[in-house]
Scaffold this active site. Structure first.
Site, PDB file in Angstrom:
ATOM      1  N   ASP A 133     103.383  56.393 -29.581  1.00  0.00           N
ATOM      2  CA  ASP A 133     102.564  56.158 -28.803  1.00  0.00           C
ATOM      3  C   ASP A 133     101.847  57.320 -28.086  1.00  0.00           C
ATOM      4  O   ASP A 133     101.918  58.028 -28.702  1.00  0.00           O
ATOM      5  CB  ASP A 133     103.911  56.254 -27.284  1.00  0.00           C
ATOM      6  CG  ASP A 133     103.452  56.691 -25.863  1.00  0.00           C
ATOM      7  OD1 ASP A 133     102.645  55.403 -26.003  1.00  0.00           O
ATOM      8  OD2 ASP A 133     104.207  56.846 -24.966  1.00  0.00           O
TER       9      ASP A 133
ATOM     10  N   ASN B 151     103.618  45.273 -21.526  1.00  0.00           N
ATOM     11  CA  ASN B 151     102.286  45.811 -22.206  1.00  0.00           C
ATOM     12  C   ASN B 151     101.098  45.075 -21.247  1.00  0.00           C
ATOM     13  O   ASN B 151     100.065  45.214 -21.747  1.00  0.00           O
ATOM     14  CB  ASN B 151     101.761  46.415 -23.414  1.00  0.00           C
ATOM     15  CG  ASN B 151     103.169  47.688 -23.947  1.00  0.00           C
ATOM     16  OD1 ASN B 151     103.284  47.690 -25.370  1.00  0.00           O
ATOM     17  ND2 ASN B 151     102.552  48.684 -23.207  1.00  0.00           N
TER      18      ASN B 151
HETATM   19  C1  IPE Z   1     105.779  52.395 -24.988  1.00  0.00           C
HETATM   20  O1  IPE Z   1     104.454  52.680 -24.860  1.00  0.00           O
HETATM   21  C2  IPE Z   1     105.645  50.942 -26.162  1.00  0.00           C
HETATM   22  C3  IPE Z   1     104.222  50.911 -27.401  1.00  0.00           C
HETATM   23  C4  IPE Z   1     104.435  52.256 -28.392  1.00  0.00           C
HETATM   24  C5  IPE Z   1     104.317  50.010 -28.202  1.00  0.00           C
HETATM   25  P1  IPE Z   1     104.410  52.761 -23.534  1.00  0.00           P
HETATM   26  O2  IPE Z   1     103.107  53.378 -23.300  1.00  0.00           O
HETATM   27  O3  IPE Z   1     103.721  51.163 -23.319  1.00  0.00           O
HETATM   28  O4  IPE Z   1     105.653  52.786 -22.077  1.00  0.00           O
HETATM   29  P2  IPE Z   1     105.467  53.399 -20.913  1.00  0.00           P
HETATM   30  O5  IPE Z   1     104.619  52.796 -20.061  1.00  0.00           O
HETATM   31  O6  IPE Z   1     104.997  54.936 -21.021  1.00  0.00           O
HETATM   32  O7  IPE Z   1     106.879  53.647 -20.644  1.00  0.00           O
HETATM   33  C1  IPE Z   2     100.502  53.042 -27.433  1.00  0.00           C
HETATM   34  O1  IPE Z   2      99.561  53.906 -26.772  1.00  0.00           O
HETATM   35  C2  IPE Z   2      99.512  51.626 -28.239  1.00  0.00           C
HETATM   36  C3  IPE Z   2     100.799  50.596 -26.748  1.00  0.00           C
HETATM   37  C4  IPE Z   2     101.085  51.054 -26.552  1.00  0.00           C
HETATM   38  C5  IPE Z   2      99.797  49.566 -27.326  1.00  0.00           C
HETATM   39  P1  IPE Z   2      99.529  53.550 -25.473  1.00  0.00           P
HETATM   40  O2  IPE Z   2      98.288  52.913 -25.382  1.00  0.00           O
HETATM   41  O3  IPE Z   2     100.394  53.850 -24.737  1.00  0.00           O
HETATM   42  O4  IPE Z   2      98.390  55.586 -24.791  1.00  0.00           O
HETATM   43  P2  IPE Z   2      99.123  56.256 -23.489  1.00  0.00           P
HETATM   44  O5  IPE Z   2     100.356  56.049 -23.808  1.00  0.00           O
HETATM   45  O6  IPE Z   2      98.344  56.017 -22.318  1.00  0.00           O
HETATM   46  O7  IPE Z   2      98.538  57.246 -24.116  1.00  0.00           O
HETATM   47 MG    MG Z   3     102.105  54.788 -24.111  1.00  0.00          MG
END
Ligand code: IPE
Ligand code: IPE
Ligand code: MG
Length: 242
Positions: free
Chosen positions: A26, A74
């Site tokens: 993340d 997502n």
């Molecule tokens: C969890 O991260 C999913 C992945 C890293 C693939 P998210 O960014 O989607 O989670 P939330 O929305 O912060 O809980």
């Molecule tokens: C994790 O990074 C990747 C996926 C969830 C696919 P994020 O895209 O959630 O990055 P932040 O949390 O918005 O910084």
């Molecule tokens: Mg995220």
């Protein structure tokens, strides 16, 4: 093995390492935002870091690494961002059938594939087949994965299998999870400064140790992983005993 030069001595010996590590990759979006780049740039760099860390875990003797690549939630993101993540997955899959096949890593995909593009589903099956006989680490890549969805899927399978109520045990559920037969998850690692599971491995992590780190995933290094391993090795796991 020379990894960090003199710091080698401080590395956690293999016997104290987790057998099964789960990583919530993340912070890609925030990493890009900090640099004035589009979120997709964060995913590109995050995908590179994933390759480095997966190979490193294999070299380090980790038995199973399960990475969270795309959650069932997502899909709520803008279509362009979803498309770019799927394209990165395509690139990885093609590569895993060429360059990556020289690694000794067994690749598996967990999650509901039925909602993914057909070419991706076909590439996933090919990648799994091509690496099925590898003897090193098992790499589970969670795509369209959600812990609740996985449990619902397991329960549906129990019902479809005609399992009677009295035969529904924790083992019976476990054996129908995507991770069936794999060692229990020992360590869940989440970079990016968030303190939540976001629907990741909710059954499997019942007795896992959690390590949350401030670093954003695209900045994550082998050294950060070693720090998490050290923290894990310092924990006292009791499993309800004394
Ligand atoms: C969890 O991260 C999913 C992945 C890293 C693939 P998210 O960014 O989607 O989670 P939330 O929305 O912060 O809980
Ligand atoms: C994790 O990074 C990747 C996926 C969830 C696919 P994020 O895209 O959630 O990055 P932040 O949390 O918005 O910084
Ligand atoms: Mg995220």
């Amino acid at each position: 093995m020379q990894l960090f030069g003199k710091k080698d001595k401080q590395q956690v010996p293999q016997e104290f390492l987790p057998r099964h590590v789960g990583i919530i990759m993340d912070g890609n979006g925030r990493w890009a935002k900090k640099r004035g780049l589009p979120r997709t740039a964060g995913h590109v760099t995050g995908a590179k870091v994933f390759r480095t860390i997966a190979k490193y875990c294999d070299r380090r003797g980790i038995e199973v690494l399960t990475v969270y690549a795309f959650s069932t939630e997502n899909w709520k993101r803008p279509q362009a961002e979803v498309d770019s993540i799927m394209n990165l997955l395509r690139d990885y899959l093609k590569e895993s059938l060429s360059d990556f096949k020289h690694e000794n890593i067994r690749t598996r995909f967990i999650g509901d594939r039925s909602m993914l593009a057909e070419d991706i589903q076909a590439l996933m099956a090919e990648a799994e087949e091509a690496t099925a006989e590898k003897t090193g680490m098992t790499l589970n890549i969670a795509v369209n994965y959600g812990g609740r969805d996985e449990i619902v899927h397991a329960v549906r399978t129990l019902v479809a299998d005609g399992v009677l109520a009295e035969a529904v045990t924790a083992e019976a559920v476990e054996s129908r999870l995507y991770t069936a037969g794999q060692p229990e998850v020992d360590l869940i690692l989440r970079p990016s400064g968030e303190f939540r599971l976001s629907n990741y491995l909710i059954w499997q992590s019942a007795y896992a140790e959690y390590v949350f780190m401030d670093v954003l995933w695209p900045d994550f290094t082998e050294k950060d992983l070693e720090e998490a391993f050290s923290e894990y090795a310092r924990r006292n796991r009791r499993f309800g005993g004394v």
